[in-house]
Design a protein around this motif. Structure first.
Motif, short mmCIF file in Angstrom:
data_model
loop_
_atom_site.label_atom_id
_atom_site.label_comp_id
_atom_site.label_asym_id
_atom_site.label_seq_id
_atom_site.Cartn_x
_atom_site.Cartn_y
_atom_site.Cartn_z
N SER A 41 0.83 -1.21 0.00
CA SER A 41 0.00 0.00 0.00
C SER A 41 0.86 1.26 0.00
O SER A 41 0.53 2.26 -0.66
N ARG A 54 0.78 4.08 -2.93
CA ARG A 54 0.54 5.51 -2.64
C ARG A 54 1.73 6.36 -3.11
O ARG A 54 1.56 7.52 -3.54
N ARG A 88 -3.80 9.54 -8.72
CA ARG A 88 -5.02 10.12 -8.14
C ARG A 88 -5.93 9.04 -7.56
O ARG A 88 -6.64 9.26 -6.57
N VAL A 89 -5.93 7.88 -8.20
CA VAL A 89 -6.76 6.76 -7.74
C VAL A 89 -5.85 5.61 -7.32
O VAL A 89 -5.09 5.07 -8.14
N VAL A 90 -5.88 5.27 -6.05
CA VAL A 90 -5.17 4.10 -5.52
C VAL A 90 -6.24 3.22 -4.89
O VAL A 90 -6.69 3.47 -3.77
N ASP A 124 -10.72 -2.80 1.38
CA ASP A 124 -10.94 -2.24 2.71
C ASP A 124 -10.72 -3.32 3.76
O ASP A 124 -10.94 -4.51 3.50
N ASP A 155 -5.15 -0.47 4.33
CA ASP A 155 -6.20 0.29 3.63
C ASP A 155 -6.13 1.80 3.93
O ASP A 155 -6.70 2.60 3.19
N ARG A 156 -5.43 2.19 4.98
CA ARG A 156 -5.36 3.61 5.31
C ARG A 156 -4.57 4.42 4.28
O ARG A 156 -4.67 5.65 4.25
N LEU A 169 -4.87 3.89 0.99
CA LEU A 169 -5.61 3.87 -0.27
C LEU A 169 -6.43 5.15 -0.41
O LEU A 169 -6.89 5.71 0.58
N THR A 170 -6.64 5.59 -1.63
CA THR A 170 -7.56 6.71 -1.85
C THR A 170 -8.99 6.22 -2.02
O THR A 170 -9.94 6.95 -1.74
N HIS A 171 -9.14 4.99 -2.48
CA HIS A 171 -10.46 4.41 -2.70
C HIS A 171 -10.46 2.97 -2.21
O HIS A 171 -9.66 2.16 -2.68
N LYS A 172 -11.35 2.67 -1.26
CA LYS A 172 -11.39 1.37 -0.61
C LYS A 172 -12.65 0.61 -1.02
O LYS A 172 -13.76 1.16 -0.94
#
Length: 411
Positions: free
Chosen positions: A104, A108, A113-115, A119, A126-127, A129-132
């Protein structure tokens, strides 16, 4: 559109993620797909028609060499260049499929823009990530991990505002050079169950780091593969796996890394006896260097019980690419929960039977209509543990060879 898939290891896990690359290529025509991977699994994604670029993460080497002051400057320079190039690639989306803190952080660090990823995974990964994507219990037993990975791909496309069509699952495997097939033909012709460290008979020629015994100054002669006399009953049974009457290749993969995934040698010998009695076949054992001793014992055990049975022991003699070629020449593969078993399933050629103990058969089993798993249903299964808290590994020691054999017969 530029995608980065982060799946660093292990071999089986990388194989389970391969359909994501194929899906992206079909769902987003003209996109480029890059795969971030560790060296040990790089062979699965290199020269792969669904993957445009492979980036090797050498973090393990950097950590290993912390105790070597002379390597600090070189490794620091490599790491700085690695992260600079990762960010400069300007990916539109990163699909983080590993679910660990290390992976992760790498995802990052790309600056995308989208990672997107899962979740509620381990190590608070998951913390970053931009999208879970919430898939419920990521470690649940009922959804194949192949399908979980594809859900992330669908999710990422939706986040990007792109169509996310439902498409058939496809495993894109590396393209093989003709030399791989030549080597495998030679192995299947000339290999034998020799003692560890003893070369098969004949003149040894080197192919990479693998010693292959082939006749001097001659190409492999496929017609020279020994025949097995077949009875009508054996021919009828063999037809379940192949339309050709005659000996078939049945691959056995006994070894793996966890003790709680290893079926006892005695069970493999019993299974070999049953297969030898049922089918006109060559029994072929494969595995890595760590399995040399145990696979030799299994091969010797089968030969002792069935002296006329052809048993080829290729343990330690095949790369991942070699195994793809081996599996494409085989009718049936039976193995523990290990990377080569999943590679056999990904080829789509042989029938595949997985022997499972501590890991969930439906979630982690070989994927495909030609695959099935065999396991007990003890209360402690699956435990996801590398050690058995009861000290018995009863999930495998109590699994009878007849149950595995019958599963093969039913395919």
């Amino acid at each position: 559109m530029k995608f980065l898939i982060v799946k660093l290891s292990a071999i089986g896990d990388v194989i389970h993620a391969l359909p994501v690359a194929s899906y992206l290529k079909r769902a987003v025509p003209g996109c480029t797909v890059t795969w971030l991977v560790e060296k040990a699994s790089a062979g699965l994604v290199s020269n792969n028609p669904a993957i445009d670029e492979v980036v090797i993460f050498s973090g393990k080497k950097w950590v290993k060499e912390l105790g070597k002051p002379g390597a600090w400057l070189r490794n620091f320079s490599e790491a700085r260049q690695f992260f600079a190039e990762l960010r400069a690639a300007k990916y539109d989306a990163v699909l983080e499929l590993q679910g660990l803190l290390k992976s992760s952080l790498l995802a990052r660090a790309s600056g995308a823009r989208v990672v997107a990823g899962f979740d509620d995974t381990r190590e608070f990964a998951d913390r970053f990530l931009t999208h879970k994507l919430n898939v419920g219990d990521y470690f649940g037993h009922d959804v194949p991990v192949v399908e979980l990975n594809l859900r992330v791909a669908h999710y990422a496309l939706t986040v990007l505002g792109l169509p996310a069509p439902e498409l058939p699952v496809e495993f894109s495997l590396p393209l093989l050079d003709s030399s791989v097939d030549v080597k495998v033909d030679a192995l299947l012709i000339s290999a034998s169950s020799t003692a560890p460290g003893v070369e098969p008979g004949g003149a040894g020629t080197k192919s990479g780091t693998v010693s292959v015994a082939v006749p001097q100054n001659s190409a492999p002669d496929l017609a020279s593969i020994p025949s097995v006399a077949a009875t009508p009953d054996m021919e009828a049974s063999a037809s379940r796996f192949t339309n050709k009457v005659g000996p078939i290749n049945i691959i056995l993969i006994p070894g793996t890394t966890w003790v709680t995934k290893i079926w006892p040698n005695s069970k493999w010998i019993e299974l070999g006896e049953k297969l030898a009695d049922q089918y006109p076949c060559r029994l072929v054992l494969v595995g890595g260097p760590a399995e040399v001793q145990s696979n030799y014992a299994i091969a010797a055990g089968i030969e002792a019980k069935r002296p006329e049975q052809m048993v080829l022991n290729l343990t330690g003699q095949t790369s991942l690419l070699d195994l793809i070629s081996v599996f494409r020449r085989s009718a049936l593969v039976i193995g523990a929960d290990t990377g080569p078993l999943h590679l056999a399933a990904a080829t789509g050629y042989p029938k595949v039977v997985g022997v499972f103990g501590s890991t969930p058969a439906k979630r982690n089993g070989p994927y495909g209509k030609q695959c099935k798993t065999v396991h007990l249903s003890l209360e402690c299964q699956p435990c996801y543990s590398k050690t058995c808290k009861y000290g018995t590994v009863a999930c495998l020691t109590d699994l009878d060879s007849s149950k595995v054999f019958e599963a093969a017969l039913d395919m």
